[in-house]
Structure formats: C-alpha cells, structure tokens
Design an enzyme around this catalytic site. Structure first.
Site, mmCIF file in Angstrom:
data_model
loop_
_atom_site.group_PDB
_atom_site.id
_atom_site.type_symbol
_atom_site.label_atom_id
_atom_site.label_comp_id
_atom_site.label_asym_id
_atom_site.label_seq_id
_atom_site.Cartn_x
_atom_site.Cartn_y
_atom_site.Cartn_z
ATOM 1 N N ASN A 129 -42.404 67.963 127.599
ATOM 2 C CA ASN A 129 -41.024 67.619 127.205
ATOM 3 C C ASN A 129 -40.875 67.802 125.696
ATOM 4 O O ASN A 129 -41.790 67.514 124.932
ATOM 5 C CB ASN A 129 -40.701 66.172 127.577
ATOM 6 C CG ASN A 129 -39.254 65.825 127.261
ATOM 7 O OD1 ASN A 129 -38.331 66.344 127.882
ATOM 8 N ND2 ASN A 129 -39.038 64.984 126.280
ATOM 9 N N GLU A 162 -38.427 72.491 127.545
ATOM 10 C CA GLU A 162 -37.328 73.038 126.735
ATOM 11 C C GLU A 162 -37.759 74.262 125.928
ATOM 12 O O GLU A 162 -36.902 75.062 125.525
ATOM 13 C CB GLU A 162 -36.784 71.960 125.783
ATOM 14 C CG GLU A 162 -35.899 70.916 126.447
ATOM 15 C CD GLU A 162 -36.656 69.687 126.935
ATOM 16 O OE1 GLU A 162 -37.889 69.767 127.106
ATOM 17 O OE2 GLU A 162 -36.006 68.643 127.155
ATOM 18 N N ASP A 220 -26.543 57.128 111.558
ATOM 19 C CA ASP A 220 -26.509 57.848 112.820
ATOM 20 C C ASP A 220 -25.545 59.030 112.753
ATOM 21 O O ASP A 220 -24.886 59.248 111.735
ATOM 22 C CB ASP A 220 -26.093 56.866 113.928
ATOM 23 C CG ASP A 220 -26.955 57.062 115.147
ATOM 24 O OD1 ASP A 220 -27.326 58.212 115.414
ATOM 25 O OD2 ASP A 220 -27.247 56.067 115.836
HETATM 26 C C1 LIG Z 1 -30.994 65.967 114.961
HETATM 27 C C2 LIG Z 1 -31.170 65.139 116.196
HETATM 28 C C3 LIG Z 1 -31.772 63.888 116.097
HETATM 29 C C4 LIG Z 1 -31.979 63.109 117.230
HETATM 30 N N1 LIG Z 1 -32.628 61.914 117.120
HETATM 31 C C5 LIG Z 1 -32.958 61.213 118.239
HETATM 32 C C6 LIG Z 1 -33.730 60.010 118.155
HETATM 33 O O1 LIG Z 1 -34.093 59.559 117.063
HETATM 34 N N2 LIG Z 1 -34.046 59.374 119.308
HETATM 35 C C7 LIG Z 1 -33.667 59.843 120.537
HETATM 36 O O2 LIG Z 1 -34.034 59.231 121.553
HETATM 37 N N3 LIG Z 1 -32.904 60.950 120.645
HETATM 38 C C8 LIG Z 1 -32.563 61.665 119.529
HETATM 39 N N4 LIG Z 1 -31.819 62.815 119.621
HETATM 40 C C9 LIG Z 1 -31.341 63.252 120.917
HETATM 41 C C10 LIG Z 1 -32.473 63.812 121.715
HETATM 42 O O3 LIG Z 1 -32.915 65.040 121.238
HETATM 43 C C11 LIG Z 1 -31.946 63.860 123.116
HETATM 44 O O4 LIG Z 1 -32.444 62.687 123.652
HETATM 45 C C12 LIG Z 1 -32.345 65.033 123.917
HETATM 46 O O5 LIG Z 1 -31.437 66.034 123.680
HETATM 47 C C13 LIG Z 1 -32.353 64.706 125.373
HETATM 48 O O6 LIG Z 1 -33.568 65.088 125.808
HETATM 49 P P1 LIG Z 1 -34.088 64.684 127.245
HETATM 50 O O7 LIG Z 1 -33.095 65.243 128.209
HETATM 51 O O8 LIG Z 1 -35.423 65.347 127.321
HETATM 52 O O9 LIG Z 1 -34.148 63.198 127.310
HETATM 53 C C14 LIG Z 1 -31.556 63.594 118.493
HETATM 54 C C15 LIG Z 1 -30.946 64.838 118.578
HETATM 55 C C16 LIG Z 1 -30.756 65.614 117.452
HETATM 56 C C17 LIG Z 1 -30.114 66.953 117.585
#
Ligand SMILES: Cc1cc2nc3c(=O)[nH]c(=O)nc-3n(C[C@H](O)[C@H](O)[C@H](O)COP(=O)(O)O)c2cc1C
Length: 433
Positions: A138, A198, A245
């Site tokens: 992941n 991904e 955020d």
């Molecule tokens: C710049 C950026 C920062 C992010 N920071 C976090 C974070 O600190 N914690 C988190 O859980 N998701 C964060 N996200 C969102 C995760 O990348 C998001 O959970 C992910 O797209 C979903 O992945 P999943 O489907 O594997 O759960 C962030 C996304 C971006 C683009």
C-alpha cells in the site's frame, strides 16, 4: 523523469527561482514558499542542513501537465486511464535513492517547521510504503512530526488502508519516500481497492523503476531523493499536531503511532521536497485524483460529462464543479448525485453547461446568478457522512449537510435568453500602437 530532472527542466525554461542566501528551516523557508504561491523554488543554502530544499515544483495543474507533456485538459483522462489500467513497474537492482547511507540523525535533515503553532518539524511530502502478507503493498501520504533524532509521530486517518494494515500487523515496517515525481505523488493520493498497489497506477501514468527497500520486503520508487525506513508501532503513541490541514485551518492534537527510523538513504546531493500544508501543491495533489472518479460516475449515470474541477477555493476537496452537455431536463440533478458518489468527501457540487469556464470562479458565479433558482435547482442532503477535514462538519462523526447546485439552463426557454452575448472582436494592438 525524476524530481531533479524536472527541476533542471524548469530552470532551463527560466521557471525556477534559486535562492542562494541562507534560509532557516524554521519558519523562514515556509514563509518564502507561501509568498511565492505557485512559483517553483530551490533553496541552495539551508542554515541547519547540508541538503538543498525544493518546493512548489508541482503547485499547478500546468506544471503537472508540462511534466507529462500533455495539456491541462488531458490530465483528467490520463489519470482515469492510469487508475483503470495499472501496470507493473520495472524492478532494478541499483537505485539512485540508495546511493548514499546517512547516519540516523533527523536533526541533520531539512525537515521544515512550517507555522508558528505547529507541534513540531514535519515531513509533509512523504509517500509511505507498507506491505502486508495478504494485501500486498500500500502506498499513501502520512505527515510525520519529528519527536526526537530518530522518531516521528505519524498521522494515520482511521479507516484508511494504512490504518487497516497497522491494526492487523501491530508493528509494521514503513519506507517514507521523499522527492517524488507526480506519477508517484498522484498515485499515492488515489483511493483504490484494498490490495491494489498504487505504484502500478504510477507506472501507468509514466514508467517507473522500483527497487527493494533495504530493511524489508517492499518495492519503492528507485528515483526518489530520500528514503527513511523504520518500524511503526500501533501501541507506542505520541502526540501529533497541531498542524495546518488542507483547509488552511489547524488540525487538533491526537495521540498517533510512533515511527522509529532504522535506516536513511539518499541520492548524491539529494534535494529535499518540501510541501506547504494547505498550500496550492497540497490542494492539487489531494483534488486531482478525485476528478476522474467523479467524471466516471457521472458518465456511468448516462450523462455527457465534459470536465470536472475541484476548485482551490473549495480546498480542492469540498467543492466540485462538473461541466456537462445537457440532453435532458433532469441531467443536472442526476449529475449532482453521481458526483457525490464519485467523491464521498465532497460537500458542494455545482453543475454547469458547456459554455461555462470551470476554471474561472467569476464565470461559475455568473451561472449561479443567471441560471439558478433555489426552490427548484437546489438539492439539500442532510445528515451525510462528510469530510473529516471540514471544520464545520460534526467533529466526532463528520456528519454534514451536502448541497447540489444545478446551474444549467433549462432546455426549454420560456422567457429571456440564457446565452452570453458575443461582443464584437477587434485588433486592439492596431488602435493602441
Ligand atoms: C499531501 C497529502 C498529505 C496527506 N496526509 C495524510 C496524512 O497525514 N494522514 C492520512 O491518513 N492521510 C493523508 N493524506 C491522504 C492519504 O494519502 C489518503 O489517505 C489516501 O489517498 C487514501 O489511501 P488509501 O485508499 O490507501 O487509504 C494525504 C494526502 C496528500 C495528497
């Protein structure tokens, strides 16, 4: 193309600002990044570190489109194709990201302190790679707050795949990869089915080389700039936050899992990738992967969808503008429901006709002013699961009220015309010379 190759390309096109004067990683670098807005920048001299820092490299869709060699309009279809046609990256034995091994001292890295009320210095551009025996690999983003010379507390949103992997495995190796190109960055921000790697989406966006991580069985982007490998423990917790955020508001302090760093590798002359929290680049990376998922759901609903934009004013997350070629009177409303399906965190959807420029907020407001009647064109959906990022949603449940605005003109015109008048064209240069 690697992160550094694109920086070189930007410099050749005179689209890079080089800052030679010493800049502190504490509040000074972030202030400059913020003031430069969407201008790519390279800091040559960070006071507290030997490494250079770059920011705003992918702060606009135009910069990302130029990277891929396509137009801004073609980006959505490119993303959609990659999500639907993932392909395996190429495994290499020797990788630039493992050229140099560094001593484990996080104080030596240019981990920025961004805003005065922040809980600490943060990695905000780190792409985290984890593995699980059942689900495979992941890849996603997690901000990491430095709490000592070798530890971070890591923000893990509940229910995300990272959270699922961690609850299952308890202690889990992680590779935090920094200095990535947009194929990896955009892929890491997509939400895919559990078990889908991904990096295969990244490879479909642009060919990607991967290499085995040094301390565990994961495949990581070979061309990134830094790799921090370590163990995250579900039961070891530390406060995380406050931190700005996506919405440019402060997130609360929580107890989050601790990541202990065991190995740090990087390229020769590695360049750190900074990402301003709540800045344009953060917004672009969050919003862009949702535009194709909305587009697809609207198309699947039988609507001729032309384009989708998650607007920066709506934090590139809470507001979607959907452009359609309206064929039936109900198409606008059907589009609202389909768009919410395509992006579950979206709060307000605006549906417009094909003559509206969805990248121009004035043009969208014009459609709202001239084509919309609240009693018949507004859809209100109460008690919906919304975004955890929305400060106005219920803080415990994220319940919110969603709204859809059908800004399309009626097919059958009864009174005044809805078309924008065409002004005569002229050769202004001739008259002004
Ligand atoms: C710049 C950026 C920062 C992010 N920071 C976090 C974070 O600190 N914690 C988190 O859980 N998701 C964060 N996200 C969102 C995760 O990348 C998001 O959970 C992910 O797209 C979903 O992945 P999943 O489907 O594997 O759960 C962030 C996304 C971006 C683009």
């Amino acid at each position: 193309m690697s992160f550094r190759d694109y920086i070189k390309k930007l410099e050749k096109k005179r689209n890079l600002i080089r800052i030679k004067k010493p800049v502190s990683k504490n509040l000074e670098a972030s202030a400059i990044i913020n003031e430069l807005k969407d201008k790519p920048v390279l800091f040559e001299n960070i006071k507290e570190s030997n490494f250079k820092v770059s920011a705003n490299i992918f702060a606009t869709k135009q910069l990302i489109a130029d990277y891929f060699g396509v137009s801004v309009q073609e980006l959505l279809e490119k993303m959609l194709y990659a999500i639907e046609n993932p392909s395996e990256p190429k495994l290499v034995k020797n990788a630039p990201c493992q050229e140099v091994e560094l001593p484990i001292d996080l104080d030596k890295l240019p981990i920025l302190f961004h805003c005065e009320k922040d809980g600490g210095n943060y990695i905000s551009s780190g792409v985290c790679i984890i593995t699980d025996k059942e689900y495979g690999q992941n890849v996603d983003f997690h901000r990491c707050m430095q709490i000592s010379k070798n530890k971070f507390s890591v923000r893990v949103v509940e229910g995300r795949h990272f959270d699922i992997f961690l609850k299952k495995n308890k202690d889990m190796p992680v590779a935090v990869c920094i200095g990535n190109s947009p194929n990896v960055l955009l892929a890491a921000a997509t939400s895919v089915n559990l078990g889908q790697n991904e990096l295969c989406i990244a490879n479909s966006l642009e060919e990607l080389n991967v290499v085995k991580a040094k301390t565990f069985d994961a495949l990581i982007p070979a061309d990134c700039e830094f790799v921090l490998e370590g163990i995250i423990r579900e039961n070891e917790r530390h406060t995380e936050g406050p931190f700005v955020d996506l919405t440019e508001t402060y997130d609360i302090v929580r107890d989050e899992p601790v990541l202990e760093i065991k190995k740090i590798t990087c390229r020769r002359d590695a360049i750190w990738q900074a990402l301003l929290p709540g800045g344009l680049e953060h917004k672009i990376l969050m919003g862009m992967p949702r535009e194709p998922t909305i587009f697809k759901k609207v198309k699947d609903a039988g609507i001729n969808c032309l384009d989708v934009s998650l607007t920066p004013g709506g934090c590139s997350w809470l507001h979607a503008v959907v452009k359609i070629n309206k064929k039936e009177e109900n198409d606008g409303k059907k589009t609202v429901y389909a768009a919410f399906e395509g992006h579950k965190s979206c709060k307000h959807v605006f549906v417009v006709d094909d003559d509206i420029d969805i990248y121009d907020p004035n043009c969208i407001e014009w459609a709202l002013a001239t084509r919309f009647q609240a009693d018949s064109d507004l859809i209100i959906l109460k008690n919906q699961k919304g975004s955890s990022l929305d400060p106005s949603a219920d803080p415990k449940t994220s319940l919110t009220t969603k709204c859809g605005f059908d800004l399309t003109k009626p097919l059958l015109v009864k009174g005044k015309n809805f078309e924008k008048a065409e002004y005569p064209k002229t050769n202004l240069k001739y008259f002004l010379d």
